[in-house]
Enzyme design. Structure first.
Site, PDB file in Angstrom:
ATOM      1  N   ARG A   1      18.218   8.750  -3.525  1.00 25.31           N
ATOM      2  CA  ARG A   1      18.306   8.898  -2.065  1.00 25.31           C
ATOM      3  C   ARG A   1      17.461   7.872  -1.329  1.00 25.31           C
ATOM      4  O   ARG A   1      17.735   7.522  -0.190  1.00 25.31           O
ATOM      5  CB  ARG A   1      17.928  10.317  -1.644  1.00 25.31           C
TER       6      ARG A   1
ATOM      7  N   HIS B   1     -11.298 -13.594   5.221  1.00 25.78           N
ATOM      8  CA  HIS B   1     -12.748 -13.523   5.031  1.00 25.78           C
ATOM      9  C   HIS B   1     -13.282 -12.112   4.777  1.00 25.78           C
ATOM     10  O   HIS B   1     -14.407 -11.965   4.314  1.00 25.78           O
ATOM     11  CB  HIS B   1     -13.461 -14.123   6.253  1.00 25.78           C
TER      12      HIS B   1
ATOM     13  N   HIS C   1       9.131   5.494  -3.266  1.00 24.17           N
ATOM     14  CA  HIS C   1      10.075   5.812  -2.196  1.00 24.17           C
ATOM     15  C   HIS C   1      10.516   4.616  -1.379  1.00 24.17           C
ATOM     16  O   HIS C   1      11.600   4.641  -0.797  1.00 24.17           O
ATOM     17  CB  HIS C   1       9.470   6.851  -1.256  1.00 24.17           C
TER      18      HIS C   1
END
Length: 143
Positions: free
Chosen positions: A132, A9, A98
């Protein structure tokens, strides 16, 4: 792209603006959100979005509630869902780059509609960097 969206809502106006943006830009929208401002339970709208993304019925998801927290917690109960609570464009971009987030959670009571649309735009165009970050993302799910 196919985008699944759900809101409680606190977010009908946000959802409507985001859906308009998405459809104007050629995306297909699966709408699980309420159009009412009457109180409802955010899990009832967060779970269907997470199911759509989890099952590959949708490419990405968008969830909206007052703080963004409850509906994000709901979505994140699903395996392979990485729902990021975002309150500014830079956070939305980093969530994709990331964290390879696949659902964005928007706090309707703490962002403007314009900010929400901008976050969705950046979220959808930003690619995951991998590298990474991939190793870290692979460690998120409990398997």
């Amino acid at each position: 792209m196919i985008i699944s969206i759900g809101n409680d809502h606190a977010g009908p106006d946000y959802k409507n603006a985001i859906v308009k943006y998405l459809e104007t830009n050629g995306h297909t929208v699966i709408n699980h959100g309420t159009d009412s401002f009457d109180s409802v339970d955010y899990p009832d709208f967060g779970h269907p979005v997470a199911y759509d993304v989890e099952s590959k019925k949708a490419d990405f998801g968008i969830v909206i509630c007052g703080s963004g927290n409850g509906i994000a917690m709901t979505a994140n109960k699903h395996q392979d869902i990485r729902c990021a609570l975002c309150w500014m464009v830079e956070i939305a971009e980093l969530a994709r780059q990331h964290n390879n987030a696949n659902i964005i959670s928007i706090p309707a009571r703490y962002t403007s509609i314009q900010q929400a649309v901008e976050m969705v735009e950046v979220f959808l165009i930003t690619e995951f960097e991998g590298g990474r970050h991939a190793n870290r993302v692979d460690k998120i799910a409990c398997k």
